[in-house]
Design a protein around this motif. Structure first.
Motif, mmCIF file in Angstrom:
data_model
loop_
_atom_site.group_PDB
_atom_site.id
_atom_site.type_symbol
_atom_site.label_atom_id
_atom_site.label_comp_id
_atom_site.label_asym_id
_atom_site.label_seq_id
_atom_site.Cartn_x
_atom_site.Cartn_y
_atom_site.Cartn_z
ATOM 1 N N ARG A 188 0.985 -1.226 -0.043
ATOM 2 C CA ARG A 188 0.237 0.020 0.061
ATOM 3 C C ARG A 188 0.650 1.131 0.087
ATOM 4 N NH1 ARG A 188 0.384 2.153 5.082
ATOM 5 N NH2 ARG A 188 0.392 0.657 6.885
ATOM 6 N N GLU A 189 0.221 2.322 -0.317
ATOM 7 C CA GLU A 189 0.827 3.830 -0.455
ATOM 8 C C GLU A 189 1.062 4.205 1.158
ATOM 9 O OE1 GLU A 189 1.741 6.487 -2.752
ATOM 10 O OE2 GLU A 189 1.533 4.781 -4.313
ATOM 11 N N TYR A 190 2.056 4.823 1.501
ATOM 12 C CA TYR A 190 2.047 5.521 2.720
ATOM 13 C C TYR A 190 3.006 6.685 2.505
ATOM 14 C CZ TYR A 190 6.801 3.299 3.407
ATOM 15 O OH TYR A 190 7.761 2.862 3.181
ATOM 16 N N PRO A 191 2.739 7.878 3.389
ATOM 17 C CA PRO A 191 3.670 9.216 3.380
ATOM 18 C C PRO A 191 4.809 8.867 4.017
ATOM 19 C CG PRO A 191 1.958 9.106 5.163
ATOM 20 C CD PRO A 191 1.636 7.860 4.625
ATOM 21 N N VAL A 192 6.063 9.625 3.552
ATOM 22 C CA VAL A 192 7.034 9.971 4.500
ATOM 23 C C VAL A 192 7.209 11.459 4.742
ATOM 24 C CG1 VAL A 192 8.688 7.712 3.848
ATOM 25 C CG2 VAL A 192 8.364 9.790 2.197
#
Ligand code: 5GP
Length: 195
Positions: A104-108
């Motif tokens: 899945r996509e996640y923010p950094v």
């Protein structure tokens, strides 16, 4: 790095979907003496480079980056966060990463005050697979105007494209162990030669 390769052969397990599990010494339980040897090896590989700061990603990057920093003159270690929190105040650099293991996509997220334009930064991470995590960090570095002096990786999966992409883009990627082939049925792991 032979010590790391031996440890992967001894304690690593191969999971479906090309995932190498190394939670006995790197991703859950941490072997600090091994981390120290890894830090010393990166310091040798990046000798002569100006490193003002190390940048990594939570969670597994933090331990190896902090121990490595001891071999780079105790430079500060900044770790990108993966979730927003009320403790994250002020202006932030935010990029987005697709996670290979979590699918899945996640923010950094890095607070702007911890990266100053013109600083020379060493990126460190536990794994390099498709290169998404590193590209997220590089994106943040570009926005911050910091210079990526090199990229230190513990385990690169050489059969995935991240390493060759980053090297083609001109980054100096030094991986301590490069897995060339791994077979979930036999448990056999082959490594490429590394510096
Ligand atoms: P990439 O973004 O290069 O595809 O993947 C890098 C990130 O995914 C690493 O930070 C690591 O957390 C995770 N990762 C990718 N492949 C593996 C793997 O085979 N084993 C483990 N333990 N983590 C992996």
């Amino acid at each position: 790095m032979k010590e790391l390769e031996d440890r992967i052969r001894r304690d690593g397990t191969i999971k479906p979907g090309n995932v190498l599990k190394v939670d006995a010494f790197l991703n859950h339980q941490c072997d600090v003496a091994l981390f120290d040897a890894m830090g010393a090896h990166w310091a040798q590989l990046f000798a002569g480079r100006q490193i003002d700061k190390i940048l990594t990603i939570e969670a597994s990057g933090i331990g190896i980056a902090c121990v490595a920093a001891r071999h780079f003159g105790n430079v500060p270690v900044v770790f990108a966060k993966k979730t927003q929190s009320i403790n994250l105040d002020g202006d932030q650099y935010v990029s987005s990463i697709y996670s290979f293991t979590k699918q899945r996509e996640y923010p950094v997220i890095v607070a702007k005050r911890f990266l100053q334009a013109g600083e020379h930064v060493l990126l460190i991470d536990d794994f390099l697979a498709k290169g998404n995590a590193l590209h997220g960090l590089i994106d943040i570095c570009k926005h911050a105007g910091v210079i990526v002096e090199g990229i230190g990786i513990a385990i690169e999966k050489g059969f995935q494209e991240g390493g060759s992409k980053l090297r083609k883009e001109g980054y100096d990627v030094k991986s301590l162990a490069i897995v060339e082939k791994m077979d979930a049925d036999t448990g056999n792991i082959e490594f490429a030669t590394t510096d």
